[in-house]
Motif scaffolding. Structure first.
Motif, mmCIF file in Angstrom:
data_model
loop_
_atom_site.group_PDB
_atom_site.id
_atom_site.type_symbol
_atom_site.label_atom_id
_atom_site.label_comp_id
_atom_site.label_asym_id
_atom_site.label_seq_id
_atom_site.Cartn_x
_atom_site.Cartn_y
_atom_site.Cartn_z
ATOM 1 N N GLU A 45 3.771 1.588 -1.180
ATOM 2 C CA GLU A 45 4.473 1.759 -2.447
ATOM 3 C C GLU A 45 3.658 2.608 -3.417
ATOM 4 N N ASP A 46 2.336 2.625 -3.231
ATOM 5 C CA ASP A 46 1.448 3.353 -4.151
ATOM 6 C C ASP A 46 0.797 4.578 -3.535
ATOM 7 N N HIS A 47 1.065 4.832 -2.232
ATOM 8 C CA HIS A 47 0.426 5.961 -1.562
ATOM 9 C C HIS A 47 1.452 6.766 -0.774
ATOM 10 N N SER A 48 1.218 8.053 -0.660
ATOM 11 C CA SER A 48 2.105 8.934 0.093
ATOM 12 C C SER A 48 1.922 8.704 1.589
ATOM 13 N N TRP A 91 0.834 -1.206 0.000
ATOM 14 C CA TRP A 91 0.000 0.000 0.000
ATOM 15 C C TRP A 91 0.867 1.255 0.000
#
Length: 297
Positions: free
Chosen positions: A69-72, A67
């Motif tokens: 890896e795809d979200h700030s 998660w």
């Protein structure tokens, strides 16, 4: 006709009445996952904690890592950890806020009114009233648990308990309580869904590690058997030799051992030592002094 896959547990739809529901965002969900998510009081939608509560326990760390890896991490901290309903001390942030109760001796409860905000809590306002196992003269006290990166607070109308995070017992099978064990006393707080409490705590630590680029490691070596580790990820035996280690917390913000099967075990302060096997990973989000004391207990 192709079978639909539940985007939470990855099960296939079965039979005439086993069809998966399509959510507004386009994801599919089975009846079992929908029931689990509702039971946790979460909104039925495709989001992180909905995925975590419906996943197998050994997969939760992998889901969190994927998660992030795809979200700030900054955006996720703001979204999942808003300011609580009470005021905190400067610099504190809230990881968890949930209803809880503890059973104590009736005559140990003060008559005075306790502070309503954590910002007003000081040494002189902390009572630290432990459990009682006696039925006679026992009283169940309702309140709220607040966990920050500094402490765990139990706030009730007439008394306040405050605990260091290292005394919280983790890796327990009971999902209806959060236990705190200090060298002198035990405190058992009855809650709903203790696993969600620890999932939120774990993700908070991962967000802060990612935010501060703490995927690197740093070891301060005192001698062959003693060293200090700072936030980072340590492969065993690439960076640390396998064995049993005595641990002393410098900043007890999280120390976790993930074995080769993906299972995670958290260190807590009441433990004198931890075992780290070959092929496992040591994840540190605090700062700890380690002393190697042998291959086996």
């Amino acid at each position: 006709m192709a079978k639909k896959i539940c985007d939470f547990c990855l099960s296939e739809s079965k039979g005439l009445f086993g069809g998966h529901e399509k959510l507004a965002d386009g994801h599919h969900i089975c009846k079992n996952c929908k029931s689990i998510i509702r039971n946790y009081g979460l909104e039925v939608k495709y989001d992180l904690f909905q995925k975590l509560v419906t996943a197998q326990p050994n997969l939760t760390d992998m889901i969190m890592d994927a998660w992030l890896e795809d979200h700030s991490p900054e955006e996720e901290l703001a979204r999942f950890y808003p300011e609580p309903s009470i005021l905190l001390h400067d610099g504190e942030h809230c990881m968890n806020e949930l209803k809880a109760s503890i059973t104590v001796k009736k005559d140990s409860i003060p008559e005075t009114v306790a502070p309503a905000h954590i910002a007003e809590v000081s040494k002189k306002t902390i009572n630290d009233i432990p459990d009682t196992l006696e039925r006679k003269d026992a009283q169940k006290v309702e309140g709220k648990l607040y966990e920050t990166e500094v402490a765990l607070y139990f706030m009730s109308d007439h008394f306040i308990n405050c605990h260091r995070l290292g005394y919280i017992k983790r890796n327990m099978d009971n999902n209806d309580r959060i236990s705190v064990v200090t060298p002198k006393y035990a405190y058992t707080y009855r809650v709903s869904h203790a696993d969600l409490f620890f999932l939120r705590e774990r993700f908070y630590q991962k967000c802060n590690a990612a935010k501060n680029n703490k995927q690197q490691h740093l070891i301060y070596i005192s001698n062959d058997n003693e060293f200090t580790i700072t936030p980072g990820v340590y492969d065993i035996p690439k960076l640390l030799r396998p064995g049993r280690y005595r641990v002393k917390a410098i900043n007890d913000a999280g120390l976790h051992v993930r074995d080769s099967l993906g299972r995670v075990r958290d260190y807590y302060e009441s433990e004198e030592a931890i075992d780290i096997s070959e092929g496992s990973i040591l994840e540190c989000t605090g700062e700890y002094r380690l002393e190697w004391i042998g291959e086996k207990e």
